[in-house]
Design a protein around this motif. Sequence first.
Motif, PDB file in Angstrom:
ATOM      1  N   HIS A  71       0.849  -1.200   0.000  1.00 47.65           N
ATOM      2  CA  HIS A  71       0.000   0.000   0.000  1.00 47.65           C
ATOM      3  C   HIS A  71       0.881   1.245   0.000  1.00 47.65           C
ATOM      4  N   GLY A  72       1.922   1.183  -0.819  1.00 48.94           N
ATOM      5  CA  GLY A  72       2.866   2.281  -0.926  1.00 48.94           C
ATOM      6  C   GLY A  72       2.396   3.357  -1.888  1.00 48.94           C
ATOM      7  N   PRO A  73       3.331   4.151  -2.433  1.00 54.46           N
ATOM      8  CA  PRO A  73       2.968   5.293  -3.274  1.00 54.46           C
ATOM      9  C   PRO A  73       2.468   4.918  -4.656  1.00 54.46           C
ATOM     10  N   GLY A  74       2.731   3.691  -5.093  1.00 53.21           N
ATOM     11  CA  GLY A  74       2.323   3.305  -6.440  1.00 53.21           C
ATOM     12  C   GLY A  74       3.274   3.844  -7.493  1.00 53.21           C
ATOM     13  N   LEU A  75       3.072   3.416  -8.724  1.00 56.16           N
ATOM     14  CA  LEU A  75       3.956   3.800  -9.827  1.00 56.16           C
ATOM     15  C   LEU A  75       3.145   4.391 -10.965  1.00 56.16           C
ATOM     16  N   ASN A  76       3.690   5.450 -11.592  1.00 48.99           N
ATOM     17  CA  ASN A  76       3.035   6.007 -12.772  1.00 48.99           C
ATOM     18  C   ASN A  76       3.390   5.174 -14.008  1.00 48.99           C
ATOM     19  N   ALA A  77       2.838   5.556 -15.148  1.00 44.53           N
ATOM     20  CA  ALA A  77       3.017   4.767 -16.367  1.00 44.53           C
ATOM     21  C   ALA A  77       4.488   4.670 -16.761  1.00 44.53           C
ATOM     22  N   GLU A  78       5.221   5.777 -16.650  1.00 49.15           N
ATOM     23  CA  GLU A  78       6.637   5.760 -17.029  1.00 49.15           C
ATOM     24  C   GLU A  78       7.427   4.790 -16.151  1.00 49.15           C
ATOM     25  N   ALA A  79       7.174   4.850 -14.846  1.00 49.73           N
ATOM     26  CA  ALA A  79       7.886   3.954 -13.921  1.00 49.73           C
ATOM     27  C   ALA A  79       7.532   2.498 -14.182  1.00 49.73           C
ATOM     28  N   ARG A  80       6.270   2.220 -14.478  1.00 47.53           N
ATOM     29  CA  ARG A  80       5.864   0.831 -14.766  1.00 47.53           C
ATOM     30  C   ARG A  80       6.571   0.294 -16.007  1.00 47.53           C
TER      31      ARG A  80
ATOM     32  N   GLN B 166      15.695   3.714 -11.193  1.00 51.64           N
ATOM     33  CA  GLN B 166      15.083   4.058  -9.912  1.00 51.64           C
ATOM     34  C   GLN B 166      13.982   5.075 -10.180  1.00 51.64           C
ATOM     35  N   ALA B 167      12.769   4.760  -9.745  1.00 55.24           N
ATOM     36  CA  ALA B 167      11.622   5.618 -10.032  1.00 55.24           C
ATOM     37  C   ALA B 167      11.776   6.971  -9.341  1.00 55.24           C
ATOM     38  N   LYS B 168      11.460   8.018 -10.087  1.00 58.55           N
ATOM     39  CA  LYS B 168      11.516   9.369  -9.525  1.00 58.55           C
ATOM     40  C   LYS B 168      10.358   9.573  -8.545  1.00 58.55           C
ATOM     41  N   ASP B 169      10.617  10.373  -7.540  1.00 58.57           N
ATOM     42  CA  ASP B 169       9.584  10.765  -6.568  1.00 58.57           C
ATOM     43  C   ASP B 169       9.010   9.587  -5.782  1.00 58.57           C
ATOM     44  N   VAL B 170       9.687   8.444  -5.795  1.00 59.14           N
ATOM     45  CA  VAL B 170       9.271   7.302  -4.965  1.00 59.14           C
ATOM     46  C   VAL B 170      10.334   7.123  -3.890  1.00 59.14           C
ATOM     47  N   GLN B 171       9.988   7.469  -2.667  1.00 56.21           N
ATOM     48  CA  GLN B 171      10.950   7.477  -1.580  1.00 56.21           C
ATOM     49  C   GLN B 171      10.797   6.238  -0.696  1.00 56.21           C
ATOM     50  N   VAL B 172      11.921   5.819  -0.119  1.00 60.08           N
ATOM     51  CA  VAL B 172      11.891   4.735   0.863  1.00 60.08           C
ATOM     52  C   VAL B 172      11.149   5.215   2.108  1.00 60.08           C
ATOM     53  N   ARG B 173      10.207   4.410   2.591  1.00 63.88           N
ATOM     54  CA  ARG B 173       9.387   4.814   3.732  1.00 63.88           C
ATOM     55  C   ARG B 173       9.750   4.084   5.016  1.00 63.88           C
TER      56      ARG B 173
ATOM     57  N   GLY C  81      19.089  -0.136  -7.991  1.00 63.71           N
ATOM     58  CA  GLY C  81      18.184  -0.267  -9.135  1.00 63.71           C
ATOM     59  C   GLY C  81      18.460  -1.506  -9.958  1.00 63.71           C
ATOM     60  N   LEU C  82      18.953  -2.558  -9.299  1.00 63.48           N
ATOM     61  CA  LEU C  82      19.304  -3.794 -10.001  1.00 63.48           C
ATOM     62  C   LEU C  82      18.379  -4.963  -9.669  1.00 63.48           C
ATOM     63  N   GLY C  83      17.768  -4.915  -8.496  1.00 61.57           N
ATOM     64  CA  GLY C  83      17.023  -6.077  -7.995  1.00 61.57           C
ATOM     65  C   GLY C  83      15.952  -6.578  -8.942  1.00 61.57           C
ATOM     66  N   LEU C  84      15.094  -5.684  -9.432  1.00 64.45           N
ATOM     67  CA  LEU C  84      13.992  -6.108 -10.288  1.00 64.45           C
ATOM     68  C   LEU C  84      14.494  -6.559 -11.658  1.00 64.45           C
ATOM     69  N   HIS C  85      15.557  -5.931 -12.133  1.00 63.10           N
ATOM     70  CA  HIS C  85      16.154  -6.380 -13.403  1.00 63.10           C
ATOM     71  C   HIS C  85      16.643  -7.825 -13.272  1.00 63.10           C
ATOM     72  N   ILE C  86      17.281  -8.122 -12.145  1.00 62.55           N
ATOM     73  CA  ILE C  86      17.756  -9.488 -11.904  1.00 62.55           C
ATOM     74  C   ILE C  86      16.567 -10.441 -11.773  1.00 62.55           C
ATOM     75  N   CYS C  87      15.526 -10.007 -11.045  1.00 65.63           N
ATOM     76  CA  CYS C  87      14.327 -10.843 -10.883  1.00 65.63           C
ATOM     77  C   CYS C  87      13.726 -11.197 -12.249  1.00 65.63           C
ATOM     78  N   LYS C  88      13.588 -10.216 -13.108  1.00 72.05           N
ATOM     79  CA  LYS C  88      13.011 -10.470 -14.435  1.00 72.05           C
ATOM     80  C   LYS C  88      13.850 -11.482 -15.209  1.00 72.05           C
ATOM     81  N   THR C  89      15.173 -11.299 -15.164  1.00 70.75           N
ATOM     82  CA  THR C  89      16.059 -12.223 -15.876  1.00 70.75           C
ATOM     83  C   THR C  89      15.917 -13.641 -15.337  1.00 70.75           C
ATOM     84  N   LEU C  90      15.883 -13.779 -14.009  1.00 70.97           N
ATOM     85  CA  LEU C  90      15.767 -15.109 -13.397  1.00 70.97           C
ATOM     86  C   LEU C  90      14.456 -15.787 -13.777  1.00 70.97           C
ATOM     87  N   ILE C  91      13.358 -15.045 -13.714  1.00 74.02           N
ATOM     88  CA  ILE C  91      12.053 -15.627 -14.034  1.00 74.02           C
ATOM     89  C   ILE C  91      11.973 -15.986 -15.523  1.00 74.02           C
TER      90      ILE C  91
END
Length: 406
Positions: free
Chosen positions: A336-345, A354-361, A369-379
């Motif tokens: 239930h975080g800030p969500g992502l706009n179309a560009e970030a998605r 790293q998405a702009k205006d999305v801060q660690v809470r 900014g590598l984790g999701l890239h690695i996740c996509k490659t692994l899957i």
Amino acid sequence: MFKAFYPPSQRWYESRAYPDNEGGISIYSINITEQKQIEKALQATETNFRRLIESNLIGIVRVRVDGTIVEANEAFLSLIGYTQADVATGTLNWKTFTPPEGINRSLQAIEELKSTGSYNPFEKQYQSRDGRQVTILAAGTMLDDSKDEYISYVVDLTAQKELEQQKDAFIGVVSHELRTPLTAIKGNIQLVKRQLRALTRANHTIPDNVGKTIKISEERIGRALHQIEVQNRLINDLLDVSRIASNKLELAPQLCDLKRLVSESVEDVHATALIRTIHLQLPDQDAVLVLADPDRIGQVISNYVTNALKYSDTNEEVTVGMDLEPQKVRVWVQDHGPGLNAEARNHVWDRFYQAKDVQVRSGSGAGLGLGLHICKTLIKRHGGDVGVDSTPGEGSTFWFTLPLDM
């Protein structure tokens, strides 16, 4: 018939003279000003296009649908090592300098060209006359006055690819060099932690002030070990990216229970953030069998859950679920975080994004900014898919799918 410009009205006229029945001449004139303006615009367009070709800023080539090179500028010919004399023979074909493994992708582009009038940019390899491998980006569009010829625009990516390879090699070396001292530091800190515990157990009558100091020291050691683990994760991400870039990322697939793997991965993450609430929504059946590398899939689950905790407030719940679909299973993590706009998605799976205006809470700061890239490659390597459903202000649901072992 003659054409003339009439200055008082600033118009062009086309006039034709015909003999009449009375022995005279009849003259008929029509206004062709608009036609002359179109001709002038076309001539200017052709001149500008010719200048673009001759500027050699990028490779430009006119090609028949069967692959025959009709015309090419020097920028293109220098990439493949051929000359204008080779083009003049009428036998030079793009298949001549395209490696066998690249033929099918190029043919797909031609089919796209036939059906839509153009093909989207894509990377491919050329093999030049002297045997060099040249990486290029190609795009094309059908000529308006022909159904048999098209124009292809070619950009040389060789220098960019070499720079990326150097960067990946540098990342790999630096990661290995960083891991060695971190391992030594971690070992020394763990040794001190064990010695403090042994001291506490051996002395049951430790003065209060000493006991307080030991307790504070143990807390600080715990925080230090946590930070070392954070740094180790960053280094591991760098190493994985380096392996991906060099095609050396290895998997050890085996038959495993994804339901159990999800539970254990969530439990491990929750142990580092006990104050957070994580709900599990798993199928009722005893096991969900997939053929996968359990360590790597666990890495993906941990990354999803860690991100969900990091980018949502401490009092917000995170839900991890699993849905069984025909032939595949879908695992998802909702926050239930800030969500992502179309560009970030669109870019969230890109390397170093790293998405702009999305801060660690909550928790530690942003990563590389590598984790999701690695996740996509692994899957993808497991034959699955990844995605994110998100609305700004309403949170995000990251998911991945894997084929079920039937």
